[in-house]
Scaffold this active site. Structure first.
Site, mmCIF file in Angstrom:
data_model
loop_
_atom_site.group_PDB
_atom_site.id
_atom_site.type_symbol
_atom_site.label_atom_id
_atom_site.label_comp_id
_atom_site.label_asym_id
_atom_site.label_seq_id
_atom_site.Cartn_x
_atom_site.Cartn_y
_atom_site.Cartn_z
ATOM 1 N N GLU A 1 5.478 -0.793 13.508
ATOM 2 C CA GLU A 1 6.431 0.020 14.086
ATOM 3 C C GLU A 1 5.940 1.508 14.335
ATOM 4 O O GLU A 1 5.621 2.156 13.691
ATOM 5 C CB GLU A 1 7.849 0.068 13.543
ATOM 6 C CG GLU A 1 8.877 0.660 14.475
ATOM 7 C CD GLU A 1 9.195 1.873 14.059
ATOM 8 O OE1 GLU A 1 8.452 2.811 14.772
ATOM 9 O OE2 GLU A 1 10.105 2.247 13.218
ATOM 10 N N LYS B 1 0.966 -1.143 -0.021
ATOM 11 C CA LYS B 1 0.031 0.030 -0.204
ATOM 12 C C LYS B 1 0.908 1.273 -0.190
ATOM 13 O O LYS B 1 1.566 1.580 0.982
ATOM 14 C CB LYS B 1 -0.795 0.084 1.244
ATOM 15 C CG LYS B 1 -1.613 1.228 1.725
ATOM 16 C CD LYS B 1 -2.248 1.894 0.866
ATOM 17 C CE LYS B 1 -3.126 3.059 1.338
ATOM 18 N NZ LYS B 1 -2.248 4.128 1.078
ATOM 19 N N GLY C 1 4.325 3.624 11.115
ATOM 20 C CA GLY C 1 3.386 4.862 11.205
ATOM 21 C C GLY C 1 3.078 5.163 12.580
ATOM 22 O O GLY C 1 3.671 4.836 13.600
ATOM 23 N N SER C 2 1.940 5.624 12.393
ATOM 24 C CA SER C 2 1.291 6.319 13.911
ATOM 25 C C SER C 2 0.757 5.115 14.695
ATOM 26 O O SER C 2 0.392 4.191 14.348
ATOM 27 C CB SER C 2 0.275 7.447 13.622
ATOM 28 O OG SER C 2 -0.815 6.577 13.051
ATOM 29 N N ARG C 3 0.743 5.475 15.980
ATOM 30 C CA ARG C 3 -0.001 4.290 16.863
ATOM 31 C C ARG C 3 -1.495 4.406 16.483
ATOM 32 O O ARG C 3 -1.654 2.918 16.629
ATOM 33 C CB ARG C 3 0.490 5.073 18.206
ATOM 34 C CG ARG C 3 -0.339 4.315 19.611
ATOM 35 C CD ARG C 3 0.234 4.761 20.754
ATOM 36 N NE ARG C 3 -0.233 3.859 21.882
ATOM 37 C CZ ARG C 3 0.108 3.931 23.117
ATOM 38 N NH1 ARG C 3 1.158 4.871 23.492
ATOM 39 N NH2 ARG C 3 -0.313 3.146 24.132
ATOM 40 N N GLU D 1 4.260 10.357 22.487
ATOM 41 C CA GLU D 1 5.170 10.783 21.648
ATOM 42 C C GLU D 1 4.577 12.153 20.914
ATOM 43 O O GLU D 1 3.465 12.245 20.396
ATOM 44 C CB GLU D 1 5.330 9.785 20.374
ATOM 45 C CG GLU D 1 6.272 9.960 19.424
ATOM 46 C CD GLU D 1 6.439 9.141 18.172
ATOM 47 O OE1 GLU D 1 5.373 8.376 18.057
ATOM 48 O OE2 GLU D 1 7.393 8.888 17.600
ATOM 49 N N CYS E 1 11.867 7.707 13.852
ATOM 50 C CA CYS E 1 11.117 7.030 14.981
ATOM 51 C C CYS E 1 12.029 6.898 16.386
ATOM 52 O O CYS E 1 11.447 6.859 17.387
ATOM 53 C CB CYS E 1 11.210 5.507 14.540
ATOM 54 S SG CYS E 1 10.603 5.231 12.760
ATOM 55 N N GLY F 1 -2.711 4.568 13.690
ATOM 56 C CA GLY F 1 -2.789 3.483 12.543
ATOM 57 C C GLY F 1 -2.316 2.037 12.488
ATOM 58 O O GLY F 1 -3.105 1.156 12.182
ATOM 59 N N GLY F 2 -1.335 1.916 13.409
ATOM 60 C CA GLY F 2 -0.779 0.431 13.709
ATOM 61 C C GLY F 2 -2.062 -0.277 14.658
ATOM 62 O O GLY F 2 -2.211 -1.400 14.265
#
Lengths: 524, 524
Positions: free
Chosen positions: A265, A184, A241-243, A391, A302, A245-246
């Site tokens: 991650e 993607k 990516g972001s928390r 973060e 990161c 999103g993950g």
């Protein structure tokens, strides 16, 4: 190469059936041609079905063939030349030198996995020979190896448009494992993605591998990624990516009829511990090193050092003053996307608004520009206020003043999982470091001594991972050769005739691959 | 040793604060003394907090110390003598010889992990030395090892009261990894559990390890297990049991603030493929072997062969007739629990009620007795009817007649994940086996040739795992030395001073442990 704004589904350029969107140049503040077309769910399905159909043939390729594939991808990426660098610069605002370095890293990463394949023991081959005479029961012949899990969905990351994107570490390790990949594309760098995808497709074709081995799906919006993770052919997910999103992908993967692993991650504030003797001896040098690490790449790593811990006192005050001076003199930089810049500004404002947080450095932000920010608070406030652990993606950091080493250890214990933890220490800090170390091992994937966490070496001993929420799966790394283990599972063959065994498990071992025989390593 | 009916929380016998329950003798059909007391959620919390507190000290123990612990547990279990065997016989209905064999297997399993620890390379040590002169950037010194993930919750299985229970494979591999263990005792064998738990506690004490390293929590009902999996100190879960039980724990683990991995071994019908030449040549011998494997232990093995596939024709008919004759002559056996017997009877009745399924053998069931059952259907029915793929836990199997090898391959492709897949083949079947093999590798953790899947060797090359729903995590095995990897995660040390490094990563390597240096194995 003319950008087409198209998907590549099983090697074929196909116009996406969904909405169109364009990339945005954060430096100039304007959209860039051409338009890209989001794929439809049916096109997601096509790519996944092709990936599933290609799996058996692809994993039947030899290690040498897949090594050649990875090397060919690296060569093709280099052959894209300046066009790739310039498109990536326009789409990300990242400077040329950084992107040229990232391209070299991307190619080295592909070559690292090629080398791993050529060495041969990546699949952990094991042989426990038959013991027909054993009493009370004979033992069968048992042979073991790791194989790929199946097609892998890879999500490109905004902050590494080459090294963690279309042909980045997730793709390289999945292809090495024999897993087809469906990418993607990140909507912030669709042109960069398309160029690299063509490099991958050409290599797949050149190596005579089935076209379903690789697809690129452009798209804006999360529904395409969700459809990809839901697809029954997909067997694992790589995401940076972001928390938010993950964790959303984790929930989707866990809710499948057949749940699958997600390697996301996500989020890390990378604590830096300034131990007392080191701080007293080197506060100015530490401040300079810290400021350089914090502002590198406009803080969009990161592993950015977002939290600094020291004992309250004059040395910490001088560290703060020197860091504030260095950071106050840093120019704001262009962030990757307008969304990241806006989110950074919100994060900085939220920290500044906390009554127990003092602002040491604050710079004005406009548009996609982000400038450094430095805050300070006491450990008691940090322990009491959960939001101080969040973060803030960008060049912002919080200094925590601890009353003593015990309180510093309590702060360490309070932290969520991290990608890294850093110790600055002198010989006189050995005991303090020793006391912190067991906590840091539990909290972080990598422990850095007398350095800064930005800069992640692509190597065999690297861990770019860590307990949740640093990643969704603290057993994994997304950088370094151990990253291949995310996409492998074990199969045992009991009494299978030699001709049916994979070559690496046959009695003859002409390549002298290291194998375990009754548990002991041998090249026999 | 007098059974107390108590929990062991951090080594201390404690009366559970919840409801009381007693074990049930399925052979005699009566409850057995003494009463056991379910723990309360607060007692679950106490055990988990102690486990968390013990983790750093426990994982700081040397490999040799943990090897000694495992060997001491094995010795203490043997020292329990006949009392253990007799209590287990009463609680499970399993015969003496089986339980004595299982005890030997349990001890061998503990010793296998002790041997793994003494060999030393289980933690995959890696060293990428510093390259201070490298351009454009120097490389730091990077060292890598695997450490335990943290306290592990282990759920005892009903069908292996020793080998997959209190000191079974999950506990052995978790302790080997340096993870404290909190066991939820299976309510079907609480006395067996208490006896073995005392053996573990005595070994923990004898080795001078912190008491939080091991706790035993008796309980009836799922709320105790749920509370255990929700507890923030718990970092991984080992479970062997039903699909409903396993998926429920998976959902609980995924819904935690910090999700954790669950290794649940759940459901498998273990397809047996009778390839044409083998079937033609050996139908009677195959039927005898199959009937013996199906009825072993009253069919209560995870690897019980519940599905048999052959090409329709006279040879398959003769196989069915011979199998029916062998099974029809088998006596019913006592199943482990009344619940398992009732569930088996429902499963058999549901199969018999399917219009497209013919019943070849059916025996009457009463109380805890379960007798063999054999059914037959066509491949088209199997492909059309999802419920025919459901596991019926017990000595029941379904024979599927396929029109040709293509249809057999389609049935294989249709299967969910399995622990095992078995090929019966002669030389003339080589091409057919070759065509099936890639499908079976994707579907199963172990591929057996010309044998039967019951009987799982404890060895380095064993895989007792497989894609969902065979297990919750197809990357794992719960039997064999690779089982330790379920409870490990990687940590990288960058430029850490030698005295702070774990011994296995220091420059000196007096034990000559195999390590990877720049990716290559060496004992240097």
């Amino acid at each position: 190469m003319k950008l087409l704004g198209q998907a590549l589904i099983g090697g074929q350029p196909v116009r996406g059936a969904g909405d169109s969107f364009r990339a945005f140049d954060p430096q100039r503040g304007e959209h860039i041609e051409p338009p890209f077309h989001s794929v439809s769910e049916e096109q997601v399905n096509q790519a996944c079905v092709l990936a599933g159909a290609a799996f058996d043939a692809f994993r039947a390729s030899s290690d040498a063939q897949r090594a050649t594939l990875l090397e060919a991808i690296a060569g093709n990426i280099l052959d894209l030349g300046d066009e790739l660098i310039e498109r990536a610069m326009a789409e990300t605002g990242l400077p040329r030198a950084r992107l040229e370095g990232e391209r070299a890293r991307t190619c080295n990463q592909l070559k690292l996995f090629a080398g791993l394949l050529r060495e041969g023991s990546w699949c952990d081959p094991r042989i426990d020979p038959a013991m027909p005479q054993r009493a009370p029961l004979p033992r069968a012949d048992l042979r073991y190896r790791l194989i790929g899990v199946g097609p892998v969905a890879v999500f490109g990351a905004s902050n590494f448009p080459l090294a963690f994107s279309v042909a980045g570490g997730d793709t390289a390790s999945a292809l090495a494992a024999g897993c087809p990949v469906v990418v993607k594309a990140h909507s912030a760098h669709p042109g960069t993605s398309e160029l690299v995808a063509h490099a991958v497709v050409a290599a797949v074709q050149g190596c005579g591998l089935p076209p379903g081995v690789f697809s690129l799906l452009p798209g804006s919006g999360s529904h395409i990624g969700q459809a990809l993770v839901r697809h029954p052919a997909i067997q694992a997910v790589g995401f940076t990516g972001s928390r938010a999103g993950g964790t959303s992908l984790m929930a989707t993967a866990a809710a499948r009829r057949q749940p699958i692993p997600v390697y996301a991650e996500m989020s890390s504030i990378n604590p830096v511990f300034l131990l007392p003797a080191a701080l007293a001896a080197r506060h100015d040098a530490l401040a300079a090193g810290f400021a350089a690490s914090l502002t590198l790449g406009v803080g969009q790593f990161c592993t950015n050092p977002g939290l600094v811990l020291g004992l309250e006192g004059p040395a910490l005050d001088r560290f703060c003053a020197a860091a504030a001076q260095a950071l106050g003199g840093s120019a704001a930089g262009t962030m990757l996307t307008a969304g990241i810049a806006a989110s950074y500004q919100r994060g900085v404002q939220a920290l500044a608004a906390q009554s127990e947080v003092s602002t040491l450095v604050s710079t004005a932000h406009t548009g996609c520009q982000g400038g450094p920010a430095l805050f300070r608070a006491g450990a008691a406030s940090f322990l009491a206020q959960e939001s101080l652990s969040d973060e803030v993606f960008g060049p912002a950091a919080l200094v925590i003043a601890c009353r003593d080493l015990d309180e510093m250890r309590r702060v360490a214990e309070h932290l969520e999982g991290q990608l890294t933890a850093t110790l600055h220490m002198n010989d006189a800090d050995m005991d303090a470091a020793q006391a912190l170390l067991p906590v840091l091992e539990r909290k972080a994937g990598r422990i850095v001594t007398n350095g800064f966490p930005t800069g992640v070496e692509v190597a065999h001993a690297m861990v770019h991972g860590g307990p949740f929420p640093a990643t969704s799966d603290g057993r994994s790394t997304s950088v370094g050769s151990a990253a291949i283990h995310r996409f492998l599972r074990a199969v045992c063959y009991q009494d299978l005739p030699q001709p049916l065994l994979p070559p690496v498990l046959r009695d003859a071992n002409p390549a002298k691959v290291w194998r375990r025989r009754d548990g002991l390593l041998t090249q026999e």
